[in-house]
Design a protein around this motif. Structure first.
Motif, PDB file in Angstrom:
ATOM      1  N   PHE A  87      28.170  50.618 -59.428  1.00 40.78           N
ATOM      2  CA  PHE A  87      27.312  51.743 -59.789  1.00 40.78           C
ATOM      3  C   PHE A  87      27.819  53.044 -59.178  1.00 40.78           C
ATOM      4  CE2 PHE A  87      23.928  48.547 -60.785  1.00 40.78           C
ATOM      5  CZ  PHE A  87      23.812  48.906 -62.128  1.00 40.78           C
ATOM      6  N   LEU A  88      28.325  52.998 -57.945  1.00 39.16           N
ATOM      7  CA  LEU A  88      28.901  54.199 -57.338  1.00 39.16           C
ATOM      8  C   LEU A  88      30.118  54.681 -58.119  1.00 39.16           C
ATOM      9  CD1 LEU A  88      28.721  53.557 -53.480  1.00 39.16           C
ATOM     10  CD2 LEU A  88      27.351  55.137 -54.847  1.00 39.16           C
ATOM     11  N   SER A  89      30.957  53.735 -58.540  1.00 38.10           N
ATOM     12  CA  SER A  89      32.143  54.092 -59.325  1.00 38.10           C
ATOM     13  C   SER A  89      31.759  54.685 -60.667  1.00 38.10           C
ATOM     14  CB  SER A  89      33.027  52.864 -59.540  1.00 38.10           C
ATOM     15  OG  SER A  89      33.481  52.350 -58.330  1.00 38.10           O
ATOM     16  N   LEU A  90      30.775  54.090 -61.317  1.00 41.02           N
ATOM     17  CA  LEU A  90      30.313  54.603 -62.602  1.00 41.02           C
ATOM     18  C   LEU A  90      29.712  56.002 -62.440  1.00 41.02           C
ATOM     19  CD1 LEU A  90      29.886  54.084 -65.598  1.00 41.02           C
ATOM     20  CD2 LEU A  90      27.716  53.000 -65.025  1.00 41.02           C
ATOM     21  N   TYR A  91      28.923  56.199 -61.400  1.00 41.15           N
ATOM     22  CA  TYR A  91      28.359  57.521 -61.122  1.00 41.15           C
ATOM     23  C   TYR A  91      29.479  58.533 -60.886  1.00 41.15           C
ATOM     24  CZ  TYR A  91      25.839  61.258 -58.775  1.00 41.15           C
ATOM     25  OH  TYR A  91      25.338  62.467 -58.409  1.00 41.15           O
ATOM     26  N   GLY A  92      30.496  58.127 -60.118  1.00 38.46           N
ATOM     27  CA  GLY A  92      31.627  59.014 -59.861  1.00 38.46           C
ATOM     28  C   GLY A  92      32.364  59.397 -61.140  1.00 38.46           C
ATOM     29  N   LEU A  93      32.528  58.436 -62.034  1.00 42.48           N
ATOM     30  CA  LEU A  93      33.175  58.732 -63.310  1.00 42.48           C
ATOM     31  C   LEU A  93      32.351  59.711 -64.142  1.00 42.48           C
ATOM     32  CD1 LEU A  93      34.565  55.297 -64.564  1.00 42.48           C
ATOM     33  CD2 LEU A  93      35.850  57.255 -63.727  1.00 42.48           C
ATOM     34  N   LEU A  94      31.050  59.517 -64.145  1.00 41.08           N
ATOM     35  CA  LEU A  94      30.189  60.401 -64.927  1.00 41.08           C
ATOM     36  C   LEU A  94      30.139  61.815 -64.347  1.00 41.08           C
ATOM     37  CD1 LEU A  94      27.252  57.958 -65.741  1.00 41.08           C
ATOM     38  CD2 LEU A  94      29.038  58.760 -67.300  1.00 41.08           C
ATOM     39  N   VAL A  95      30.086  61.918 -63.030  1.00 41.21           N
ATOM     40  CA  VAL A  95      29.997  63.225 -62.383  1.00 41.21           C
ATOM     41  C   VAL A  95      31.296  64.012 -62.558  1.00 41.21           C
ATOM     42  CG1 VAL A  95      29.825  64.369 -60.122  1.00 41.21           C
ATOM     43  CG2 VAL A  95      28.212  62.590 -60.748  1.00 41.21           C
ATOM     44  N   THR A  96      32.422  63.339 -62.404  1.00 38.70           N
ATOM     45  CA  THR A  96      33.713  64.029 -62.506  1.00 38.70           C
ATOM     46  C   THR A  96      34.156  64.215 -63.951  1.00 38.70           C
ATOM     47  OG1 THR A  96      34.950  61.949 -62.326  1.00 38.70           O
ATOM     48  CG2 THR A  96      34.489  63.164 -60.268  1.00 38.70           C
ATOM     49  N   GLY A  97      33.537  63.529 -64.874  1.00 36.86           N
ATOM     50  CA  GLY A  97      33.937  63.640 -66.276  1.00 36.86           C
ATOM     51  C   GLY A  97      35.118  62.764 -66.637  1.00 36.86           C
ATOM     52  N   ASN A  98      35.501  61.853 -65.744  1.00 35.67           N
ATOM     53  CA  ASN A  98      36.646  60.971 -65.998  1.00 35.67           C
ATOM     54  C   ASN A  98      36.282  59.731 -66.798  1.00 35.67           C
ATOM     55  OD1 ASN A  98      38.456  62.611 -64.686  1.00 35.67           O
ATOM     56  ND2 ASN A  98      38.254  61.556 -62.728  1.00 35.67           N
ATOM     57  N   PHE A  99      35.073  59.662 -67.327  1.00 41.26           N
ATOM     58  CA  PHE A  99      34.660  58.477 -68.072  1.00 41.26           C
ATOM     59  C   PHE A  99      35.421  58.323 -69.389  1.00 41.26           C
ATOM     60  CE2 PHE A  99      31.773  61.873 -69.162  1.00 41.26           C
ATOM     61  CZ  PHE A  99      31.719  61.828 -70.546  1.00 41.26           C
ATOM     62  N   THR A 100      36.153  59.350 -69.785  1.00 34.46           N
ATOM     63  CA  THR A 100      36.979  59.240 -70.994  1.00 34.46           C
ATOM     64  C   THR A 100      38.417  58.859 -70.673  1.00 34.46           C
ATOM     65  OG1 THR A 100      37.465  61.601 -70.920  1.00 34.46           O
ATOM     66  CG2 THR A 100      35.568  60.902 -72.263  1.00 34.46           C
ATOM     67  N   ASP A 101      38.747  58.781 -69.384  1.00 36.07           N
ATOM     68  CA  ASP A 101      40.105  58.396 -68.975  1.00 36.07           C
ATOM     69  C   ASP A 101      40.258  56.887 -69.127  1.00 36.07           C
ATOM     70  OD1 ASP A 101      42.620  58.215 -67.830  1.00 36.07           O
ATOM     71  OD2 ASP A 101      41.857  58.310 -65.776  1.00 36.07           O
ATOM     72  N   PRO A 102      41.195  56.445 -69.982  1.00 41.07           N
ATOM     73  CA  PRO A 102      41.347  54.997 -70.208  1.00 41.07           C
ATOM     74  C   PRO A 102      41.662  54.211 -68.933  1.00 41.07           C
ATOM     75  CG  PRO A 102      42.596  56.242 -71.829  1.00 41.07           C
ATOM     76  CD  PRO A 102      42.087  57.229 -70.831  1.00 41.07           C
ATOM     77  N   ALA A 122      40.716  54.883 -65.881  1.00 42.33           N
ATOM     78  CA  ALA A 122      39.496  54.765 -65.079  1.00 42.33           C
ATOM     79  C   ALA A 122      38.553  53.730 -65.673  1.00 42.33           C
ATOM     80  CB  ALA A 122      38.802  56.127 -64.983  1.00 42.33           C
ATOM     81  N   VAL A 123      38.472  53.687 -66.992  1.00 37.43           N
ATOM     82  CA  VAL A 123      37.611  52.705 -67.650  1.00 37.43           C
ATOM     83  C   VAL A 123      38.150  51.293 -67.429  1.00 37.43           C
ATOM     84  CG1 VAL A 123      36.730  51.930 -69.885  1.00 37.43           C
ATOM     85  CG2 VAL A 123      36.779  54.368 -69.346  1.00 37.43           C
ATOM     86  N   VAL A 124      39.476  51.130 -67.477  1.00 32.75           N
ATOM     87  CA  VAL A 124      40.071  49.808 -67.227  1.00 32.75           C
ATOM     88  C   VAL A 124      39.816  49.382 -65.791  1.00 32.75           C
ATOM     89  CG1 VAL A 124      42.275  48.594 -67.019  1.00 32.75           C
ATOM     90  CG2 VAL A 124      41.786  49.929 -69.066  1.00 32.75           C
ATOM     91  N   GLU A 125      39.883  50.305 -64.851  1.00 32.24           N
ATOM     92  CA  GLU A 125      39.569  49.970 -63.453  1.00 32.24           C
ATOM     93  C   GLU A 125      38.122  49.531 -63.309  1.00 32.24           C
ATOM     94  OE1 GLU A 125      40.676  52.910 -60.573  1.00 32.24           O
ATOM     95  OE2 GLU A 125      42.652  53.176 -61.485  1.00 32.24           O
ATOM     96  N   LEU A 126      37.236  50.205 -64.025  1.00 33.36           N
ATOM     97  CA  LEU A 126      35.821  49.832 -64.001  1.00 33.36           C
ATOM     98  C   LEU A 126      35.624  48.445 -64.607  1.00 33.36           C
ATOM     99  CD1 LEU A 126      33.246  51.226 -63.016  1.00 33.36           C
ATOM    100  CD2 LEU A 126      32.847  51.933 -65.362  1.00 33.36           C
ATOM    101  N   LEU A 127      36.290  48.203 -65.720  1.00 33.77           N
ATOM    102  CA  LEU A 127      36.225  46.884 -66.356  1.00 33.77           C
ATOM    103  C   LEU A 127      36.810  45.809 -65.445  1.00 33.77           C
ATOM    104  CD1 LEU A 127      35.452  45.288 -68.856  1.00 33.77           C
ATOM    105  CD2 LEU A 127      37.684  45.857 -69.824  1.00 33.77           C
ATOM    106  N   ASP A 128      37.847  46.150 -64.714  1.00 37.64           N
ATOM    107  CA  ASP A 128      38.433  45.219 -63.755  1.00 37.64           C
ATOM    108  C   ASP A 128      37.411  44.827 -62.689  1.00 37.64           C
ATOM    109  OD1 ASP A 128      40.699  43.802 -62.564  1.00 37.64           O
ATOM    110  OD2 ASP A 128      40.582  45.337 -60.988  1.00 37.64           O
TER     111      ASP A 128
END
Length: 148
Positions: free
Chosen positions: A39-54, A56-62
Motif C-alpha cells: 500500500f505504501l508503494s502504491l501510494y508512492g506511485l500515485l503521489v509521484t505520478g509514476n503509476f503509468t511507468d511500466p 514501476a507497475v511490474v515492480e508492484l506486480l512482483d
C-alpha cells in the motif's frame, strides 16, 4: 521394559508441529508487513505520478506475486500441521514463483542472445511442466494416497 519407538519419537513430532505453527505465524507477520509495504508503494506511485511507468507497475506486480507465494507457503505449513494434502499447494506456489520470474524477465540481464533464449525456454518449460502437473493433480483422486 521394552523400548517403544513411538514413545521415543513423540517429543520430536510434537516439537516439529510447534515449530511448523511458529513458522506459519511468522509468515503471517511477513504477509502483513508486505501488504502494508504494498500500500505504501502504491501510494508512492500515485503521489509521484509514476503509476503509468511500466517498470514501476511490474515492480508492484512482483510484490503482489511475492505476497501470493507467502500465502501459498503459509497454506502449505497449515495443511502440513493438520495432516492434510500439500502437493497441490506446493505446485501452485511453484507456478506463482515461475510466473513471477517470467514477469521479471529482462533481456539486459543476459550477456548473449543465446543465454537469453535458453533462459526463456527454461522458464517456458517450467511453466508448462508445472501447469501440466497441476492439471494431473487436479484430475486425480487416489483413495490410498491422501497426500495427492
Amino acid at each position: 521394559m521394552a523400548f517403544d519407538i513411538d514413545d521415543a519419537t513423540e517429543p520430536a513430532a510434537v516439537t516439529m508441529e510447534w515449530l511448523v505453527l511458529g513458522a506459519a505465524y511468522f509468515l503471517l507477520i511477513l504477509f502483513l508487513i508486505g501488504v502494508f509495504d504494498l500500500f505504501l508503494s502504491l501510494y508512492g506511485l500515485l503521489v509521484t505520478g509514476n503509476f503509468t511507468d511500466p517498470n514501476a507497475v511490474v515492480e508492484l506486480l512482483d510484490s503482489v506475486l511475492l505476497l501470493l507465494i507467502i500465502v501459498e507457503v503459509h497454506r502449505t505449513l497449515l495443511a502440513y500441521a493438520k495432516g492434510k494434502p500439500v502437493l497441490r499447494i506446493v505446485v501452485s506456489a511453484a507456478i506463482i514463483a515461475i510466473a513471477r520470474r517470467a514477469i521479471n524477465f529482462r533481456l539486459e540481464d543476459y550477456d548473449t542472445g543465446q543465454e537469453t533464449v535458453l533462459a526463456a525456454l527454461a522458464i517456458a518449460v517450467l511453466v508448462l511442466a508445472l501447469a501440466f502437473g497441476y492439471y494431473l493433480l487436479d484430475g486425480v483422486e487416489v483413495p490410498d494416497r491422501p497426500e495427492l
